[in-house]
Design an enzyme around this catalytic site. Structure first.
Site, PDB file in Angstrom:
ATOM      1  CB  CYS A 283      -0.904  -0.025   1.223  1.00 49.58           C
ATOM      2  SG  CYS A 283      -0.009  -0.330   2.737  1.00 49.58           S
ATOM      3  CD  GLU A 384      -3.255   0.745  -4.247  1.00 50.12           C
ATOM      4  OE1 GLU A 384      -4.416   0.308  -4.263  1.00 50.12           O
ATOM      5  OE2 GLU A 384      -2.535   0.760  -3.222  1.00 50.12           O
TER       6      GLU A 384
HETATM    7  P1  NAD Z   1      -9.288  -6.226  -1.614  1.00 49.60           P
HETATM    8  O1  NAD Z   1      -9.947  -4.956  -1.218  1.00 49.60           O
HETATM    9  O2  NAD Z   1      -9.651  -6.834  -2.910  1.00 49.60           O
HETATM   10  O3  NAD Z   1      -9.537  -7.374  -0.526  1.00 49.60           O
HETATM   11  C1  NAD Z   1      -9.181  -7.202   0.821  1.00 49.60           C
HETATM   12  C2  NAD Z   1     -10.042  -8.113   1.674  1.00 49.60           C
HETATM   13  O4  NAD Z   1     -11.397  -7.693   1.567  1.00 49.60           O
HETATM   14  C3  NAD Z   1     -10.008  -9.579   1.247  1.00 49.60           C
HETATM   15  O5  NAD Z   1     -10.040 -10.388   2.395  1.00 49.60           O
HETATM   16  C4  NAD Z   1     -11.294  -9.719   0.461  1.00 49.60           C
HETATM   17  O6  NAD Z   1     -11.799 -11.023   0.423  1.00 49.60           O
HETATM   18  C5  NAD Z   1     -12.200  -8.805   1.249  1.00 49.60           C
HETATM   19  N1  NAD Z   1     -13.372  -8.336   0.483  1.00 49.60           N
HETATM   20  C6  NAD Z   1     -13.460  -8.140  -0.844  1.00 49.60           C
HETATM   21  N2  NAD Z   1     -14.713  -7.739  -1.164  1.00 49.60           N
HETATM   22  C7  NAD Z   1     -15.416  -7.687  -0.015  1.00 49.60           C
HETATM   23  C8  NAD Z   1     -16.754  -7.368   0.310  1.00 49.60           C
HETATM   24  N3  NAD Z   1     -17.645  -7.008  -0.631  1.00 49.60           N
HETATM   25  N4  NAD Z   1     -17.145  -7.408   1.585  1.00 49.60           N
HETATM   26  C9  NAD Z   1     -16.257  -7.758   2.553  1.00 49.60           C
HETATM   27  N5  NAD Z   1     -14.979  -8.108   2.317  1.00 49.60           N
HETATM   28  C10 NAD Z   1     -14.554  -8.063   1.031  1.00 49.60           C
HETATM   29  O7  NAD Z   1      -7.723  -5.934  -1.515  1.00 49.60           O
HETATM   30  P2  NAD Z   1      -6.532  -6.883  -1.946  1.00 49.60           P
HETATM   31  O8  NAD Z   1      -6.500  -6.902  -3.442  1.00 49.60           O
HETATM   32  O9  NAD Z   1      -6.567  -8.146  -1.187  1.00 49.60           O
HETATM   33  O10 NAD Z   1      -5.281  -6.044  -1.388  1.00 49.60           O
HETATM   34  C11 NAD Z   1      -4.704  -5.007  -2.090  1.00 49.60           C
HETATM   35  C12 NAD Z   1      -5.225  -3.672  -1.617  1.00 49.60           C
HETATM   36  O11 NAD Z   1      -5.008  -3.534  -0.219  1.00 49.60           O
HETATM   37  C13 NAD Z   1      -4.487  -2.512  -2.249  1.00 49.60           C
HETATM   38  O12 NAD Z   1      -5.386  -1.514  -2.653  1.00 49.60           O
HETATM   39  C14 NAD Z   1      -3.602  -1.993  -1.149  1.00 49.60           C
HETATM   40  O13 NAD Z   1      -3.232  -0.662  -1.245  1.00 49.60           O
HETATM   41  C15 NAD Z   1      -4.424  -2.264   0.048  1.00 49.60           C
HETATM   42  N6  NAD Z   1      -3.570  -2.336   1.240  1.00 49.60           N
HETATM   43  C16 NAD Z   1      -3.612  -1.317   2.155  1.00 49.60           C
HETATM   44  C17 NAD Z   1      -2.768  -1.351   3.269  1.00 49.60           C
HETATM   45  C18 NAD Z   1      -2.790  -0.254   4.302  1.00 49.60           C
HETATM   46  O14 NAD Z   1      -2.369  -0.506   5.431  1.00 49.60           O
HETATM   47  N7  NAD Z   1      -3.268   0.941   4.016  1.00 49.60           N
HETATM   48  C19 NAD Z   1      -1.904  -2.408   3.440  1.00 49.60           C
HETATM   49  C20 NAD Z   1      -1.885  -3.428   2.495  1.00 49.60           C
HETATM   50  C21 NAD Z   1      -2.741  -3.379   1.407  1.00 49.60           C
END
Ligand code: NAD
Length: 491
Positions: A283, A384
């Site tokens: 992130c 991003e």
């Molecule tokens: P994502 O948003 O696709 O998924 C994250 C989690 O949310 C997963 O467990 C997924 O199954 C769940 N999810 C997806 N749809 C959902 C819904 N409708 N309801 C409830 N849960 C749901 O993210 P990703 O692709 O796994 O990770 C990458 C993203 O995470 C990037 O945008 C990155 O910037 C962000 N990130 C942020 C930080 C931070 O601390 N700010 C750290 C790491 C990653």
């Protein structure tokens, strides 16, 4: 392939539907484990178990005993760090070198918050009303839903679980469907540490099938989420229906700003580390390098020279520097953004395509990619990518650097490279970002608050700020006067 089970109410269970899904190794693009496909039925059982534990055995423990359990867990993680790091690398393709460092550091979150557990003191308020004693209590919220992404599965879970448990909450954790295996193996350590059943529950599955029923479950009191900003927005709306507090750690488009007075070797190193470490799948990736125009060309040449040397290949190999993209959809997304950048007129100076090197086997690899001539208005400068793609944008002075850096919807982190203390301090004040690094990048600690400004999130993880996210304050009033006040007038 090993068939895994979920941890619910202290028992290892198959999903209620009896279904599994495959977890794929991004280096081989082959499935390597089977993960239970949870659903609302499993969420209901897990939330019930977490609620029972919250009002039962967990509540009966003293705060000191709670802290001791967290510290015991920390010691178990430390003993198991190497093994868990191997699992993470197999599951999400991140470098073993990086995952081993993360796993060795994760115990600190449990030590730190374990130490805080019995220091959550209320206050006595010198209230302005005679004959009244007023004090506060810091109380847990109840059942916390923790939802985590695939890029640093256990680290980002620790950022939630450690303060949530220290504050006295119980947890239902849904890891990413792309990286659930390490979570399930990690779950065994809670058992071995002696946590009462139901204090930590792990339900695996997809966002819409497990995440949504979890967020909207009436027994869930708080949602702690890390993931993409679009998902975060949706989760915020779901949580709002139940007026539930949220912690949202979302994405970023962080600027790594290099001034002409910077120590250039360090800055080149910092820019490469900011975007190519972890294959850009963090992130905090410094995906925009803002370079002062007077040093732009020299800096770009040095950057290209270093980035070209990045060794790609097997993430388990300690000499590998850039591993695969974790998921097939993410791999496609990165390639799409590279195409978009080219169509927008950015100049591709390095990479710009899928990696076809022999050492990359059949994994989802993208060449480290550098674009120059990027205009701040381009999509590649605003959205991003979450991959090894760097946009270089020139600037003339501090004002312009600040304008460009703050010019996106995000505000997670920023880097500043300068030898001027005046400039460093002014920039740290003017940048709209939850973290500002001066002459360094990608440093995090259990002691220092982490979180986003603007669309990068709500709330803070790590440090003293984090525990507040898992507590609520109760104000207690005691009348110690001997008089009977007028019942029809506010006291
Ligand atoms: P994502 O948003 O696709 O998924 C994250 C989690 O949310 C997963 O467990 C997924 O199954 C769940 N999810 C997806 N749809 C959902 C819904 N409708 N309801 C409830 N849960 C749901 O993210 P990703 O692709 O796994 O990770 C990458 C993203 O995470 C990037 O945008 C990155 O910037 C962000 N990130 C942020 C930080 C931070 O601390 N700010 C750290 C790491 C990653």
């Amino acid at each position: 392939m090993k068939k895994h089970r979920m941890l619910i109410g202290g028992a290892w269970r198959d999903s209620a539907s009896g279904q599994w899904f495959e977890s794929v190794n991004p280096f081989t693009a082959e499935p390597w484990a089977l993960v239970p496909r949870g659903s609302k039925n499993d969420v209901d059982i897990a939330a019930e178990a977490a609620k029972t534990a919250f009002h039962g055995d967990w509540r009966k423990l003293t705060a000191t005993a709670r802290g001791a359990l967290l510290r015991k867990l920390a010691d178990l993680i430390a003993c198991d760090a190497e093994r868990l790091a191997r699992v993470e690398t197999t599951d999400n393709g991140k470098l073993f070198a990086e995952m081993r460092a993360q796993l060795s550091y994760i115990p600190q979150w449990f030590h730190y918050f374990g130490g805080l557990a019995d220091k959550l003191e209320g206050r006595v308020i010198p209230i302005d009303k005679p004959g009244v004693f007023n004090f506060t209590r810091e109380e847990p919220l109840g059942v916390v839903a923790a939802i985590t992404p695939w890029n640093s599965p256990l680290l980002l879970a620790a950022w939630k679980l450690a303060p949530a448990l220290a504050a006295g909450n119980t947890v239902v954790w849904k890891p990413s469907e792309f990286s659930s295996v390490s979570a399930l193996e990690f779950g065994e350590l809670f058992e071995r540490a002696g946590f009462p059943p139901g204090v930590v529950n792990i339900v695996t599955g997809y966002g819409n099938e497990v995440g949504e029923p979890l967020i909207t479950h009436p027994d869930v009191a708080k949602v702690a989420f890390t993931g993409g900003d679009r998902t975060g927005e949706h989760i915020y709306q779901l949580a709002a229906r139940g007026i539930k507090p949220v912690t949202l750690e979302l994405g970023g488009k962080s600027a790594n700003i290099v001034f002409e007075d910077a120590h250039l070797d360090s800055a080149v190193n910092g820019v490469v580390s900011g975007i190519f470490a972890a294959t850009g799948q963090t992130c905090i990736a410094g995906s925009r390098a803002l370079i002062q125009r007077s040093i732009h060309d020299t800096f770009v040449e040095r950057l290209l020279a270093l980035a070209k040397t990045a060794r790609m290949g097997d993430p388990q190999d300690l000499t590998t520097q850039v591993g695969p993209i974790t998921t097939q959809p993410q791999y496609q997304k990165v390639l799409d953004y590279i195409r978009i950048a080219k169509e927008e007129g950015a100049v591709c100076r390095l990479g710009g395509e899928a990696a076809r090197r022999a050492e990359c086997k059949s994994g989802w690899f993208v060449e480290p990619t550098i674009f120059t001539g990027v205009d701040p208005k381009m999509r590649i400068a605003n959205e991003e990518v979450f991959g090894p793609v760097l946009s270089i944008i020139p600037f003339d002075d501090e004002d312009e650097a600040v304008r460009i850096a703050n010019g996106t919807v995000y505000g997670l982190a920023a880097g500043v490279w300068t030898t001027s203390i005046r400039r460093a301090l002014l920039m740290s004040e003017r940048l709209e970002a939850g973290t500002v690094w001066i002459n360094t990048y990608r440093a995090v600690s259990y002691m220092s608050p982490f979180g986003g400004y603007k669309r990068s999130g709500i709330g803070r993880e790590s440090g003293l700020d984090a525990i507040r996210e898992y507590l609520q304050t109760k104000s207690v009033w005691i009348d110690i006067s001997e008089s009977s006040p007028n019942p029809f007038v506010m006291r």
